[in-house]
Design an enzyme around this catalytic site. Structure first.
Site, PDB file in Angstrom:
ATOM      1  N   GLY A  58       0.831  -1.208   0.000  1.00 34.79           N
ATOM      2  CA  GLY A  58       0.000   0.000   0.000  1.00 34.79           C
ATOM      3  C   GLY A  58       0.858   1.247   0.000  1.00 34.79           C
ATOM      4  O   GLY A  58       2.088   1.184   0.154  1.00 34.79           O
ATOM      5  N   SER A  61       0.986   8.649   2.796  1.00 35.62           N
ATOM      6  CA  SER A  61       1.460   9.989   2.447  1.00 35.62           C
ATOM      7  C   SER A  61       2.979  10.116   2.568  1.00 35.62           C
ATOM      8  O   SER A  61       3.569  11.026   2.007  1.00 35.62           O
ATOM      9  CB  SER A  61       0.764  11.022   3.323  1.00 35.62           C
ATOM     10  OG  SER A  61       0.872  10.647   4.666  1.00 35.62           O
ATOM     11  N   VAL A  65       4.696   0.828   1.088  1.00 34.68           N
ATOM     12  CA  VAL A  65       4.950  -0.273   2.027  1.00 34.68           C
ATOM     13  C   VAL A  65       5.010  -1.587   1.236  1.00 34.68           C
ATOM     14  O   VAL A  65       4.176  -1.828   0.353  1.00 34.68           O
ATOM     15  CB  VAL A  65       3.852  -0.332   3.117  1.00 34.68           C
ATOM     16  CG1 VAL A  65       4.171  -1.394   4.155  1.00 34.68           C
ATOM     17  CG2 VAL A  65       3.680   1.016   3.800  1.00 34.68           C
ATOM     18  N   ASP A 183      -2.141  10.777  15.095  1.00 35.50           N
ATOM     19  CA  ASP A 183      -2.716  10.373  13.800  1.00 35.50           C
ATOM     20  C   ASP A 183      -3.568   9.107  13.939  1.00 35.50           C
ATOM     21  O   ASP A 183      -3.462   8.167  13.149  1.00 35.50           O
ATOM     22  CB  ASP A 183      -1.582  10.168  12.787  1.00 35.50           C
ATOM     23  CG  ASP A 183      -2.068  10.336  11.353  1.00 35.50           C
ATOM     24  OD1 ASP A 183      -3.198  10.848  11.166  1.00 35.50           O
ATOM     25  OD2 ASP A 183      -1.327   9.965  10.430  1.00 35.50           O
TER      26      ASP A 183
HETATM   27  N1  LIG Z   1       2.906  -3.354   8.894  1.00 32.05           N
HETATM   28  C1  LIG Z   1       2.143  -3.463   7.818  1.00 32.05           C
HETATM   29  N2  LIG Z   1       1.732  -4.686   7.411  1.00 32.05           N
HETATM   30  C2  LIG Z   1       0.942  -4.806   6.322  1.00 32.05           C
HETATM   31  N3  LIG Z   1       0.497  -3.777   5.593  1.00 32.05           N
HETATM   32  C3  LIG Z   1       0.867  -2.528   5.953  1.00 32.05           C
HETATM   33  C4  LIG Z   1       1.713  -2.311   7.072  1.00 32.05           C
HETATM   34  N4  LIG Z   1       1.897  -0.993   7.200  1.00 32.05           N
HETATM   35  C5  LIG Z   1       1.216  -0.417   6.214  1.00 32.05           C
HETATM   36  N5  LIG Z   1       0.600  -1.315   5.451  1.00 32.05           N
HETATM   37  C6  LIG Z   1      -0.238  -1.075   4.272  1.00 32.05           C
HETATM   38  O1  LIG Z   1       0.302  -0.003   3.550  1.00 32.05           O
HETATM   39  C7  LIG Z   1      -0.632   1.064   3.421  1.00 32.05           C
HETATM   40  C8  LIG Z   1       0.085   2.381   3.583  1.00 32.05           C
HETATM   41  O2  LIG Z   1       0.459   2.516   4.937  1.00 32.05           O
HETATM   42  P1  LIG Z   1       1.011   3.875   5.551  1.00 32.05           P
HETATM   43  O3  LIG Z   1       1.069   3.692   7.015  1.00 32.05           O
HETATM   44  O4  LIG Z   1       2.253   4.270   4.868  1.00 32.05           O
HETATM   45  O5  LIG Z   1      -0.036   4.932   5.099  1.00 32.05           O
HETATM   46  P2  LIG Z   1      -1.536   5.224   5.578  1.00 32.05           P
HETATM   47  O6  LIG Z   1      -1.637   5.036   7.039  1.00 32.05           O
HETATM   48  O7  LIG Z   1      -2.494   4.431   4.742  1.00 32.05           O
HETATM   49  O8  LIG Z   1      -1.704   6.749   5.174  1.00 32.05           O
HETATM   50  P3  LIG Z   1      -0.930   7.994   5.827  1.00 32.05           P
HETATM   51  O9  LIG Z   1       0.484   7.853   5.482  1.00 32.05           O
HETATM   52  O10 LIG Z   1      -1.579   9.146   5.175  1.00 32.05           O
HETATM   53  O11 LIG Z   1      -1.184   7.925   7.280  1.00 32.05           O
HETATM   54  C9  LIG Z   1      -1.669   0.819   4.503  1.00 32.05           C
HETATM   55  O12 LIG Z   1      -2.926   1.244   4.120  1.00 32.05           O
HETATM   56  C10 LIG Z   1      -1.631  -0.687   4.705  1.00 32.05           C
HETATM   57  O13 LIG Z   1      -2.590  -1.292   3.833  1.00 32.05           O
END
Ligand SMILES: Nc1ncnc2c1ncn2[C@@H]1O[C@H](COP(=O)(O)OP(=O)(O)OP(=O)(O)O)[C@@H](O)[C@H]1O
Length: 511
Positions: A58, A61, A65, A183
């Protein structure tokens, strides 16, 4: 104000009350040190298959990941890749500059808990990007579950998630010094392999007391829709800002709608839900896909808690520890209402089958009378296919009616109404008799069809007609080693009642 002459780092160190308290320092020293590993860039490139599209999980911002397979498949992790393009500092205006990735490493290397998506390691040797290795969460985010899952979670799971998130926030707020996440939102709640909710994404989190310079120097940040409206300047930040965001999350959990959704009027979940909560219209804010909870007080309690969390007055919002205690009570209530509704369902099922049995008994009694009228030589065909499946009445109940059938010591069972009846062949021996359907209602008694019921429930019965592998063979009484699966065409199973005598002596009869 001596710190003004120092550089930012030492000023923070001097002003941080946490650093003044030696007892706390000693306590912290005794805490087990979290082992954070350092990975080489090459290791992570290999683990993510060169950050391939197949490994992509995913995008947020701050970067993308990827799923990483490390240690020959023994460790599955998620690698967060933040590009330098996204290296906006969370506190660039004043004291020092920390990127979200650096901030996440700093916070997560100090706080580890099963309720959080914990840091495993990082990679420092990448030139273009900062790489963070965190625990892999295989079941997506709470956002996905609430808004795009084909089967949205039920009330007990929703309350469980809410409680787990509240506990995660409590862990942060009660650590020393406290951590304010800033957040809290459904896309930052990830679901682990045991279907537990874990709090992730510490890019904006701040560790320290509110009077610390670092916090006072950091401008407000968060996600629109979840952001505390009272948090307008750095000095406004408190743990209650997280409580506000949690309140929004709770409204999202209850309603299944987004924090800001233009399909609703008003688009803000607070402006939409709080007036209804104030008027006691709790059912109206429930996620219509799952409907209200079996226990209406569960929704009321959740809604009232959410409304308290999103109060504009910071002082009137509860502490997260109070939220946790409250949700524990709601969780118990959901659990007991689930147990109660399961019990009620069972009672209803039992009543239903009892009614069917009574109905069959009435029908059966009616048919008996008809049989009696027809001078014991004819058997009426009553009941349909459905009634054949009912198998809750033992043959013994109907034993006393056997005389009416007029076949000696045969016993008719309610299960068999329709086409299959049980014949008692001896003290422990039974056979099932299928009556030949014919014009009108009867079949001549001397020749009868014998068949096995298709109902799986009856296969468990020791009083079952079974078939062996020699063809159509039947076993009566407590027969073992029968292979009912070989018996497919039950309509071919005919038996002449002249053989009945032989059957009584022989437990297995071959044709
Ligand atoms: N530890 C993890 N295990 C599995 N999938 C993950 C993990 N961390 C993040 N993801 C996936 O990657 C996506 C992006 O995560 P990230 O935390 O970078 O951004 P977000 O929380 O969706 O948005 P923002 O950065 O705006 O807070 C998530 O929506 C999730 O589906």
């Amino acid at each position: 104000m001596g710190y003004l002459s120092c550089n930012a780092e030492s000023a923070i160190a001097t002003c941080d009350t946490y650093n003044w308290d030696l007892r706390k320092k000693k306590k912290a020293r005794n805490k087990p040190i979290i082992k954070i590993r350092e990975f080489s860039y090459h290791q992570l490139v290999t683990a993510t298959n060169c950050f391939s599209a197949e490994s992509f999980l995913g995008k947020g911002s701050h970067g993308s990941v990827y799923k990483a397979v490390l240690q020959d498949g023994k460790l599955i992790a998620a690698v967060k890749k933040t590009t330098f393009f996204n290296h906006t500092s969370i506190n660039s205006t004043n004291c020092n500059t920390t990127t979200p990735a650096e901030n996440e490493i700093e916070i997560l290397s100090r706080v580890q808990n099963p309720r959080l998506v914990n840091l495993i390691g990082f990679c420092a040797d990448s030139k273009q990007s900062k790489l963070l290795v965190v625990e892999y969460m295989p079941n997506g985010s709470l956002f996905d579950l609430l808004h795009s899952a084909s089967r949205p979670p039920g009330w007990s799971r929703r309350v469980r998630f809410a409680l787990q998130v509240a506990k995660a926030i409590q862990t942060l707020h009660s650590s020393n010094p406290p951590v304010i996440h800033r957040d809290i939102k459904s896309s930052n709640i990830l679901i682990d392999h045991n279907y537990n909710a874990r709090l992730s994404d510490f890019g904006l989190a701040l560790r320290g007391n509110v009077e610390d310079v670092k916090i006072k120097c950091t401008p407000p940040a968060g996600t629109l829709g979840y952001l505390d409206p009272g948090y307008l300047a750095p000095g406004d930040l408190s743990t209650k800002s997280d409580v506000f965001s949690f309140g929004i999350l709770l409204l999202e959990i209850i309603s299944g709608r987004n924090a800001i959704d233009l399909n609703y009027s008003p688009p803000s979940v607070v402006d939409w839900a709080v007036p209804m909560i104030k008027h006691g219209e709790f059912a109206r804010i429930c996620d219509c896909r799952i409907g209200p909870s079996a226990d209406p007080s569960v929704i009321r309690q959740l809604a009232v808690l959410a409304a308290r969390c999103v109060r504009s007055s910071v002082e009137k919002r509860p502490e997260i520890s109070e939220v946790v205690e409250y949700l524990k009570v709601v969780g118990k209530r959901v659990h007991s209402s689930r147990v109660w509704s399961k019990f009620q369902h069972r009672v209803r099922c039992a009543e239903k089958s009892q009614r069917v049995v009574e109905h069959k008994r009435e029908v059966f009694d009616g048919s008996e009378q008809e049989v009696a009228k027809n001078s014991n030589s004819r058997v009426s065909r009553v009941g349909g296919r459905k009634s054949r499946r009912v198998s809750s009445v033992s043959g013994a109940e109907y034993g006393s009616n056997s005389a009416a059938v007029g076949v000696g010591d045969r016993v008719m069972r309610s299960k068999s109404i329709g086409s299959v009846n049980e014949i008692k062949l001896g003290p422990d021996q039974f056979a099932l008799v299928k009556r030949r359907p014919g014009p009108g209602v009867a079949v001549k008694m001397p020749v009868m069809r014998l068949s096995k019921s298709r109902s799986m429930g009856m296969l468990q019965s020791p009083r079952l007609v079974r078939c062996n592998n020699k063809g159509y063979a039947f076993e009566f009484g407590n027969g073992r080693n029968s292979e009912y699966s070989r018996q497919r065409d039950v309509s071919k199973l005919l038996i002449n009642l002249d053989d009945e005598k032989k059957m009584r002596e022989k437990p297995i009869v071959s044709f």
